[in-house]
Design a protein around this motif. Structure first.
Motif, short mmCIF file in Angstrom:
data_model
loop_
_atom_site.label_atom_id
_atom_site.label_comp_id
_atom_site.label_asym_id
_atom_site.label_seq_id
_atom_site.Cartn_x
_atom_site.Cartn_y
_atom_site.Cartn_z
N VAL A 42 52.26 4.14 28.74
CA VAL A 42 52.25 3.98 27.28
C VAL A 42 50.95 3.34 26.80
O VAL A 42 50.40 3.73 25.78
N ARG A 45 46.60 5.05 28.77
CA ARG A 45 46.30 6.48 28.98
C ARG A 45 44.82 6.78 28.87
O ARG A 45 44.38 7.85 29.25
N GLN B 76 51.94 14.12 24.77
CA GLN B 76 52.24 12.84 25.42
C GLN B 76 51.84 11.67 24.51
O GLN B 76 52.54 10.67 24.42
N ASP B 77 50.71 11.82 23.83
CA ASP B 77 50.28 10.80 22.87
C ASP B 77 51.35 10.58 21.81
O ASP B 77 51.64 9.45 21.42
N GLY B 80 54.00 8.43 22.91
CA GLY B 80 53.52 7.04 22.88
C GLY B 80 53.58 6.47 21.47
O GLY B 80 54.01 5.34 21.27
N HIS B 81 53.17 7.28 20.47
CA HIS B 81 53.20 6.80 19.09
C HIS B 81 54.62 6.43 18.68
O HIS B 81 54.86 5.42 18.03
#
Ligand SMILES: [Fe+2]
Ligand SMILES: [Fe+2]
Lengths: 95, 315
Positions: A42, A45, B76-77, B80-81
């Motif tokens: 998380v 990256r 994937q980002d 994460g957000h």
């Protein structure tokens, strides 16, 4: 809250050798190992870190913002703790 | 006695906001401020998570390995957000699980844009360029939001978003400069995404019910209409540069306001999608519900494993 929700962890990251770990946020994980792995995914990256600390949120004790005045006010009046308080004659070097 | 106390606290609170001092989780705040933030941050979190679905649809069909790696990284980002935002909402005492269940039950909303289908590869270009572009316009002012954890999450998000828009524009550019079929595909996709992208800024200022208080509390710092206008002003030249036509006969440069005039948004369509009648509302919610149900064993297994290890270490 459903009983199978993972506990909350606070995440601290050292961005490079020589700097201290800094709080970056929180996440949920079943245990410490799981928390470190999730924090890797998380919060790092884009190579933001070289070391991760995690601690369960409930284990953190915090000062009370309502008591911020009485806690921190005494420091405000002790300006003689700062070097700028002192007068030094012109021409003094290396001080 | 108590009321005077609250009034005094509210005055102090507003004074802090006016002085641009951030509010942190344990600070006193009006109940309505907390409620507004929880609603906004959790809606934002849901949008990031549901937002993975339209693009997830194309990961296995990306035209080459480079595009596939990029799309995976982008999606994937977004996961994460979602996580940063759920964590920010939790600092206000929001129950993450309950708020996710509210979304699954259709009580809590997410951005309507994700209720539109992704019909061609060109849509990956338009989503990155227009949808992430509009999201960035909304999120940049939120980096200065009065609530510390939300503002900090937004700083992280905005840093990561900048590649999302560029990769989308790169896809759009490649198609627009490609064969006649590819160019037609890009234009067709642009036609479908343009108006929904403009709707992402929300109702007009006149019709927006939460705005005034949010502005006073510096949760919101720029109005819907202003943000929408900025977006049109920067996006029209980007489209022209790659030879795409804006699907709006009323679009015109207005010298006086130094911005574009544009046609009326179909608010009836917007309301329909918000109310759950968009092309993919049901599909999106079903997918999210299934993901939770089918993933539940992972949660349970990880907890059981953690318990076992704890017991072993203790013995
Ligand atoms: Fe995002
Ligand atoms: Fe994005």
């Amino acid at each position: 809250m459903s009983s199978n929700e993972w506990p909350l962890w606070e995440v601290f990251i050292r961005s490079k050798q020589g700097l201290s770990h800094k709080h970056v946020g929180s996440l949920r994980a079943a245990d410490a190992e799981n928390a470190i792995n999730n924090a890797r995914d998380v919060y790092t990256r884009r190579s933001e870190g070289i070391s991760i600390w995690v601690v369960e949120s409930k284990l953190i004790s915090a000062s009370d913002p309502k008591e911020a005045d009485s806690l921190f006010d005494p420091a405000d009046t002790k300006i003689y703790r700062h070097p700028t308080f002192y007068e030094v004659p012109d021409g003094v070097l290396h001080m | 006695m108590k009321d005077i106390n609250i009034e005094e606290k509210e005055r102090e609170f507003q004074a802090k906001i006016d002085a641009d001092i951030k509010i942190e989780p344990n600070d006193w705040m009006p109940a309505e401020y907390r409620k507004t933030l929880i609603r906004q941050i959790s809606q934002h979190a849901h949008s990031e998570v549901v937002g993975m679905l339209p693009e997830g649809n194309w990961i296995t069909r990306a035209p080459n390995l480079r595009r596939k790696a990029v799309l995976l990284a982008k999606v994937q980002d977004e996961a994460g957000h979602g996580l940063y935002l759920y964590s920010a909402a939790e600092t206000l005492g929001s129950d993450r699980e309950a708020s996710i269940d509210d979304m699954h039950a259709g009580i809590a909303k997410y951005s309507s844009i994700f209720n539109y289908p992704t019909l061609s590869w060109a849509d990956m270009g338009m989503i990155g360029w227009l949808v992430d572009g509009a999201a960035i316009s909304n999120q940049v002012p939120l980096c200065r939001c009065s609530y510390g954890p939300y503002a900090r999450a937004m700083v992280r998000v905005c840093k990561e978003e900048s590649f999302h828009q560029r990769q989308g524009y790169e896809i759009a550019t490649t198609l627009a400069n490609g064969t006649p079929e590819q160019k037609a595909m890009a234009q067709e996709s642009f036609n479908r995404w343009w108006w929904p992208a403009l709707m992402m800024f929300g109702p007009t200022d006149a019709a927006s019910k939460h705005s005034a208080l949010s502005m006073k509390w510096k949760i919101k710092r720029v109005s819907n209409d202003e943000l929408r206008q900025q977006f049109v002003n920067v996006t029209v030249p980007q489209a022209e540069l790659i030879g795409l036509t804006i699907p709006d006969p009323d679009l015109n440069w207005n010298e006086e306001k130094q911005g574009y005039d544009f046609g009326t948004i179909n608010w009836e369509e917007f309301n329909q999608v918000v109310q759950g009648n968009g092309p993919c509302n049901k599909e999106r919610l079903d997918a999210r519900r299934q993901a939770k149900e089918n993933g539940m064993w992972v949660r349970e297994a990880a907890l059981a494993h953690a318990e076992k290890r704890k017991a072993k270490m203790a013995s």
